[in-house]
Scaffold this motif. Structure first.
Motif, mmCIF file in Angstrom:
data_model
loop_
_atom_site.group_PDB
_atom_site.id
_atom_site.type_symbol
_atom_site.label_atom_id
_atom_site.label_comp_id
_atom_site.label_asym_id
_atom_site.label_seq_id
_atom_site.Cartn_x
_atom_site.Cartn_y
_atom_site.Cartn_z
ATOM 1 N N SER A 262 0.960 -0.975 0.343
ATOM 2 C CA SER A 262 -0.180 -0.323 0.021
ATOM 3 C C SER A 262 1.050 1.185 -0.049
ATOM 4 N N ARG A 263 0.839 1.940 -0.910
ATOM 5 C CA ARG A 263 1.475 3.552 -0.343
ATOM 6 C C ARG A 263 1.733 3.888 0.485
ATOM 7 N N GLU A 264 1.053 3.479 2.097
ATOM 8 C CA GLU A 264 1.064 3.589 3.137
ATOM 9 C C GLU A 264 1.804 3.358 3.820
ATOM 10 N N ALA A 265 2.478 1.120 3.244
ATOM 11 C CA ALA A 265 3.465 1.313 3.989
ATOM 12 C C ALA A 265 5.099 1.421 3.942
ATOM 13 N N PRO A 266 5.233 1.463 5.246
ATOM 14 C CA PRO A 266 6.726 1.772 4.991
ATOM 15 C C PRO A 266 7.731 1.038 4.503
ATOM 16 N N ILE A 267 8.508 1.247 3.590
ATOM 17 C CA ILE A 267 9.214 0.788 2.146
ATOM 18 C C ILE A 267 11.128 1.319 2.060
ATOM 19 N N ASP A 268 11.971 0.182 1.757
ATOM 20 C CA ASP A 268 13.296 0.983 1.555
ATOM 21 C C ASP A 268 13.315 1.682 0.975
ATOM 22 N N PRO A 269 14.390 2.827 0.934
ATOM 23 C CA PRO A 269 13.786 3.969 -0.253
ATOM 24 C C PRO A 269 15.102 3.584 -1.720
ATOM 25 N N ALA A 270 15.499 2.223 -0.998
ATOM 26 C CA ALA A 270 16.254 2.067 -2.682
ATOM 27 C C ALA A 270 15.090 1.554 -3.671
ATOM 28 N N GLY A 271 13.865 0.922 -2.865
ATOM 29 C CA GLY A 271 12.654 0.495 -4.281
ATOM 30 C C GLY A 271 12.925 -0.984 -3.951
ATOM 31 N N THR A 272 13.816 -1.522 -3.736
ATOM 32 C CA THR A 272 13.631 -3.388 -3.106
ATOM 33 C C THR A 272 13.882 -3.709 -1.688
ATOM 34 N N ILE A 273 13.300 -5.120 -1.992
ATOM 35 C CA ILE A 273 13.532 -5.901 -1.285
ATOM 36 C C ILE A 273 14.356 -7.501 -1.562
ATOM 37 N N THR A 274 14.955 -7.970 -0.177
ATOM 38 C CA THR A 274 15.380 -9.017 -0.253
ATOM 39 C C THR A 274 14.586 -10.290 -0.010
ATOM 40 N N LEU A 275 15.000 -11.480 -0.624
ATOM 41 C CA LEU A 275 14.148 -12.318 -1.196
ATOM 42 C C LEU A 275 13.111 -13.128 0.513
ATOM 43 N N THR A 276 15.224 -12.743 1.240
ATOM 44 C CA THR A 276 14.662 -13.456 2.209
ATOM 45 C C THR A 276 13.863 -12.656 3.230
ATOM 46 N N ALA A 277 13.924 -11.118 3.482
ATOM 47 C CA ALA A 277 12.615 -9.947 3.818
ATOM 48 C C ALA A 277 11.370 -10.804 4.337
#
Length: 302
Positions: free
Chosen positions: A174-189
């Motif tokens: 969702s737009r309100e969810a906190p995200i990594d500024p790099a715009g990525t997420i690791t698979l294990t995360a």
């Protein structure tokens, strides 16, 4: 013994009884029963045990069934060979595709309309199903062609594939969810996320779960749906993280989500045309397959 009697016998077995078989063959039930009894009299043995509610094969009937199917298949191949020489296509082509495959990119309806215009004597059946069930149907000779996602599992030796689309998988929140500024997420995360995924048996779900297994965890799938738009709607409401094919910025805005590239490793979904090679496709199936391959791109053979 007549070929039509063998066809009637096989149809009764496939339909599990005389009533449905008669409907499929456009015969009366007494007429169908008479034909089967004539076949049994000629062979000198009963082929079917007729119960009050069901019809089952006798031991001899089970043995005869294999040869009956072989004889009918040989007859069909003779007809197909003649059709190839005359250029007049007839018969039936059975096409399967995953839910949502028909889109602006893949104009399935347009290809089928053109094919029907050029070959009006060929019937076309179209069904939607999961990747696993369609590959199994191809292996059982219940489908001729499938437009399907790939799970990463090996297919049978009698199935050929042509990849027509490859796209990375992303995580949508969702737009309100906190995200990594790099715009990525690791698979294990993603192991710590409530996930929203396509249903089991689909290509994307299979590829994602195989990647999670290789990374050492089982994904926590909270919601399942048959098509990506619903996954995105659930993610937009904050119900979890959706695993979907990559979106354009405009698509992400339209669904009110933000996307994260999945890294370490990246995961790609693949859409492919799949078809039987053993036995070889019928002439009609070959022609439709050729039109689909032209319409949907050259792709890569795997």
């Amino acid at each position: 013994m007549e070929l039509r009697q063998l066809r009637y016998f096989v149809t009764v077995v496939d339909e599990g009884g005389f009533t449905r078989a008669a409907e499929r063959l456009h015969l009366t039930q007494p007429g169908l029963s008479t034909q089967i009894r004539q076949l049994e009299r000629e062979l000198g043995q009963p082929l079917l045990d007729r119960g009050a509610r069901s019809v089952t094969l006798t031991e001899i009937g089970a043995a005869v069934l294999t040869h009956a199917r072989t004889a009918l298949a040989a007859t069909d191949r003779i007809s197909q060979t003649v059709q190839e020489f005359t250029g007049l296509l007839r018969g039936q082509v059975r096409l399967g595709m995953i839910s949502g495959a028909a889109s602006e990119i893949f104009d399935v309806a347009g290809v089928l309309a053109d094919f029907h215009h050029d070959h009006p004597h060929v019937g076309i059946s179209l069904t939607e199903d999961t990747t696993e069930r369609m590959i199994a149907a191809l292996e059982r000779d219940e489908l001729d062609i499938a437009l399907t996602g790939l799970t990463g599992a090996a297919t049978g030796s009698g199935i050929d594939l042509q990849v027509i689309l490859e796209t990375p998988l992303v995580a949508a929140v969702s737009r309100e969810a906190p995200i990594d500024p790099a715009g990525t997420i690791t698979l294990t995360a993603l192991a710590d996320h409530r996930l929203i995924c396509l249903t089991r048996g689909t290509g994307l779900r299979g590829v994602f779960e195989r990647s999670c297994t290789a990374a050492g965890f089982t994904p926590n799938v909270a919601f399942e749906a048959a098509a990506p738009p619903l996954l995105l709607q659930l993610a937009a409401r904050g119900l979890g993280t959706a695993i979907v094919p990559a979106l354009t910025p405009a698509e992400a805005d339209a669904f009110a989500v933000r996307t994260l590239d999945i890294v370490d490793p990246t995961i790609h979904g693949r859409l492919a045309l799949a078809w039987r090679t053993d036995p070889a496709p019928s002439p009609a199936a070959k022609v439709l397959l050729g039109q689909l391959r032209i319409a949907f791109g050259s792709g890569a053979h795997v």
